[in-house]
Write an enzyme that holds these catalytic residues in place. Structure first.
Site, short mmCIF file in Angstrom:
data_model
loop_
_atom_site.label_atom_id
_atom_site.label_comp_id
_atom_site.label_asym_id
_atom_site.label_seq_id
_atom_site.Cartn_x
_atom_site.Cartn_y
_atom_site.Cartn_z
N LEU A 1 46.70 8.89 -98.26
CA LEU A 1 46.93 8.72 -99.68
C LEU A 1 46.14 7.51 -100.13
O LEU A 1 45.93 6.56 -99.36
CB LEU A 1 48.42 8.47 -99.98
CG LEU A 1 49.39 9.65 -99.84
CD1 LEU A 1 50.81 9.18 -100.13
CD2 LEU A 1 49.02 10.80 -100.75
N ASP A 2 45.69 7.51 -101.40
CA ASP A 2 45.02 6.34 -101.95
C ASP A 2 45.94 5.12 -101.82
O ASP A 2 47.17 5.23 -101.87
CB ASP A 2 44.70 6.55 -103.43
CG ASP A 2 43.55 7.51 -103.65
OD1 ASP A 2 42.83 7.81 -102.67
OD2 ASP A 2 43.37 7.94 -104.80
N CYS A 3 45.33 3.96 -101.71
CA CYS A 3 46.07 2.71 -101.55
C CYS A 3 47.14 2.56 -102.64
O CYS A 3 48.29 2.18 -102.36
CB CYS A 3 45.11 1.53 -101.59
SG CYS A 3 45.89 -0.09 -101.46
N THR B 1 48.62 4.81 -104.48
CA THR B 1 49.55 5.93 -104.62
C THR B 1 50.69 5.78 -103.61
O THR B 1 50.45 5.41 -102.46
CB THR B 1 48.82 7.26 -104.37
OG1 THR B 1 47.74 7.39 -105.27
CG2 THR B 1 49.77 8.44 -104.56
#
Length: 229
Positions: A75-77, A79
């Site tokens: 997951l994106d940082c 998110t």
């Protein structure tokens, strides 16, 4: 012809934001002999970053408590929400195929800027890297990879909309760019938002559920992370 969808006043280069990961305990949602399911907090990298001072991340913290944790996806940082890890090489390979073959299903909750007029819809816009302004992605009808997202409104309040997002593909920044393309950027997005839409304590994007087949039993299972906003 390549079509770029981005704010007219977007910066030409994204500044290197300081990394200040949250000091919070691990939130393990489920574990058995084959998998670990964790609620990733916003602001924590999934894996170590390339730059100095970015070694603290979810998989490092998880492996300190569960030495056999193996990466499956990211997951994106910024998110938060559900992430699954394998505990054996066999489970890692099986789960990797669940994502690669698009058998894994995910839902996200987002707060977006402005009131969306429709109650639901579908976005089908190909995405590619915006190299001069990386890590930005952009709608690219010439060279972009197919990207599709279903969305539905679950609430409207004070010039914002709460939506449930169903990504049908898994491109980098897909949900962020697709919402931007609809004219409703995700609140708190430090890469794509401008003006008051940018002013929030975090990116208002959360991985709510993950459904896939269990690597040992083949049973379809669903994991859910509680909404933090």
């Amino acid at each position: 012809m390549t079509r770029r969808i981005a704010p007219d006043n977007a910066p030409s280069l994204i500044p290197d934001f300081g990394y200040d990961p949250p000091d919070v305990p691990l939130a393990i949602l489920h574990e058995d002999a084959h998998i670990l399911v964790v609620d990733k907090p916003a602001g924590l990298l999934s894996v170590p970053g390339k730059l100095e001072g970015r070694q603290d991340c979810l998989i490092t913290r998880l492996q300190a408590a569960r030495w056999d944790a193996l990466l499956v996806h990211r997951l994106d940082c910024d998110t938060s929400g559900v992430m699954i890890f394998a505990r054996t090489k066999q489970a890692q390979g099986f789960l990797g195929q669940e994502f690669e073959q698009r058998r894994a299903r995910k839902t996200y909750i987002a707060r977006v800027w402005g009131e969306m007029a429709e109650d639901r819809g579908h976005v089908d816009l190909p995405l590619g890297s915006d190299w001069p302004r990386r890590p930005r992605q952009m709608v690219d009808h010439e060279n972009g990879r197919p990207a599709r997202t279903d969305w539905e409104v679950i609430g409207r309040h004070d010039s914002e909309t709460r939506v449930r997002l169903h990504p049908l593909t898994g491109r980098s920044h897909q949900l962020r760019v697709h919402m931007l393309a609809l004219g409703h950027v995700i609140i708190g997005d430090q890469i794509y938002a401008t003006g008051p839409a940018r002013d929030a304590p975090r990116l208002m994007l959360h991985s709510e559920t993950l459904s896939l087949h269990h690597p040992a039993t083949g049973e379809l299972v669903t994991f859910r992370a509680p909404l933090p906003f």
